[in-house]
Motif scaffolding. Structure first.
Motif, short mmCIF file in Angstrom:
data_model
loop_
_atom_site.label_atom_id
_atom_site.label_comp_id
_atom_site.label_asym_id
_atom_site.label_seq_id
_atom_site.Cartn_x
_atom_site.Cartn_y
_atom_site.Cartn_z
N ASP A 73 7.61 -3.96 2.62
CA ASP A 73 8.03 -2.81 1.84
C ASP A 73 8.30 -3.27 0.40
OD1 ASP A 73 10.27 -1.06 0.64
OD2 ASP A 73 9.67 0.11 2.40
N ASN A 74 7.69 -2.59 -0.55
CA ASN A 74 7.89 -2.98 -1.95
C ASN A 74 7.73 -1.78 -2.88
OD1 ASN A 74 4.88 -3.74 -1.13
ND2 ASN A 74 4.85 -3.15 -3.29
N PRO A 75 8.40 -1.84 -4.03
CA PRO A 75 8.18 -0.80 -5.04
C PRO A 75 6.85 -1.04 -5.74
CG PRO A 75 9.71 -2.45 -5.87
CD PRO A 75 9.38 -2.82 -4.45
N TYR A 76 6.35 0.00 -6.39
CA TYR A 76 5.09 -0.15 -7.13
C TYR A 76 5.14 0.69 -8.40
CZ TYR A 76 3.79 4.30 -4.90
OH TYR A 76 3.77 5.60 -4.47
N LEU A 77 4.34 0.29 -9.36
CA LEU A 77 4.17 1.02 -10.60
C LEU A 77 2.83 1.76 -10.58
CD1 LEU A 77 5.27 1.59 -13.46
CD2 LEU A 77 4.06 -0.44 -14.23
N GLN A 78 1.79 1.03 -10.18
CA GLN A 78 0.44 1.60 -10.12
C GLN A 78 0.21 2.22 -8.74
OE1 GLN A 78 -2.71 -1.24 -10.76
NE2 GLN A 78 -4.09 0.32 -11.52
N GLU A 79 -0.03 3.53 -8.73
CA GLU A 79 -0.22 4.27 -7.48
C GLU A 79 -1.38 3.68 -6.68
OE1 GLU A 79 0.90 7.46 -5.01
OE2 GLU A 79 1.74 7.13 -6.99
N PRO A 80 -1.15 3.38 -5.39
CA PRO A 80 -2.26 2.90 -4.55
C PRO A 80 -3.37 3.96 -4.48
CG PRO A 80 -0.16 2.51 -3.48
CD PRO A 80 0.12 3.38 -4.67
N ILE A 81 -4.60 3.49 -4.36
CA ILE A 81 -5.74 4.39 -4.26
C ILE A 81 -5.98 4.67 -2.78
CG2 ILE A 81 -8.21 4.68 -4.68
CD1 ILE A 81 -7.91 2.60 -6.96
N VAL A 82 -5.88 5.95 -2.41
CA VAL A 82 -6.10 6.37 -1.03
C VAL A 82 -7.10 7.52 -1.06
CG1 VAL A 82 -5.06 7.27 1.09
CG2 VAL A 82 -3.74 5.73 -0.40
N ILE A 83 -8.21 7.34 -0.35
CA ILE A 83 -9.23 8.39 -0.26
C ILE A 83 -9.48 8.65 1.21
CG2 ILE A 83 -11.59 9.05 -0.83
CD1 ILE A 83 -11.41 7.04 -3.21
N ASP A 84 -9.26 9.88 1.63
CA ASP A 84 -9.43 10.27 3.03
C ASP A 84 -8.66 9.35 3.98
OD1 ASP A 84 -11.07 12.44 2.39
OD2 ASP A 84 -12.88 11.19 2.43
N GLY A 85 -7.44 8.99 3.58
CA GLY A 85 -6.58 8.17 4.42
C GLY A 85 -6.90 6.69 4.42
#
Length: 134
Positions: A73-85
């Motif tokens: 578990d970690n904080p992030y600045l740059q939103e992870p890229i998720v496409i169709d899950g």
């Protein structure tokens, strides 16, 4: 244990909170290395984009009679890229990251599951591995 200690010592600018029960985690070392190494590399890369005081990674190992569970578990600045899950790499345009692919192969081989969630600028990766009944 050696991999975890190496990642922590290579990243003195990050606060690691490691929690575990007294489980044995009897899985092949190469499998655990792929899972832990790739998950930590992704978390470390993510938190390094944050101000020093926000760089923290929570690592939880736990198990019961049926499953072993690893949580990162970690904080992030740059939103992870998720496409169709599906998680995609920021480094490889419109492609899954090699680390995630390697993790998925190990998880499938061990009858496990990978899940993730994002909430309030925190990324949480949960890996369940089925324990052998032998």
């Amino acid at each position: 244990n050696a991999l975890l200690n190496a990642k922590i010592s290579e990243s003195p600018d990050i606060h690691f909170d490691v929690r575990h029960d007294d489980g044995r985690f009897d899985f092949p070392a190469p499998d655990l290395s792929v899972l832990l190494g790739n998950a930590l590399d992704n978390a470390i890369e993510s938190v390094r984009q944050l101000p020093a005081e926000e760089r923290q990674i929570l690592i939880i190992f736990t198990e019961n009679a049926l499953f072993a569970k690893l949580v990162i578990d970690n904080p992030y600045l740059q939103e992870p890229i998720v496409i169709d899950g599906v998680l995609y790499s920021h480094k490889r345009e419109n492609r899954k990251g090699l680390g995630i692919q390697n993790m998925e192969a190990v998880i499938k081989q061990n009858g496990g599951e990978l899940d993730y969630s994002m909430d309030n600028q925190r990324f949480r990766l949960v890996i369940l591995l089925k324990k052998s009944t032998k």
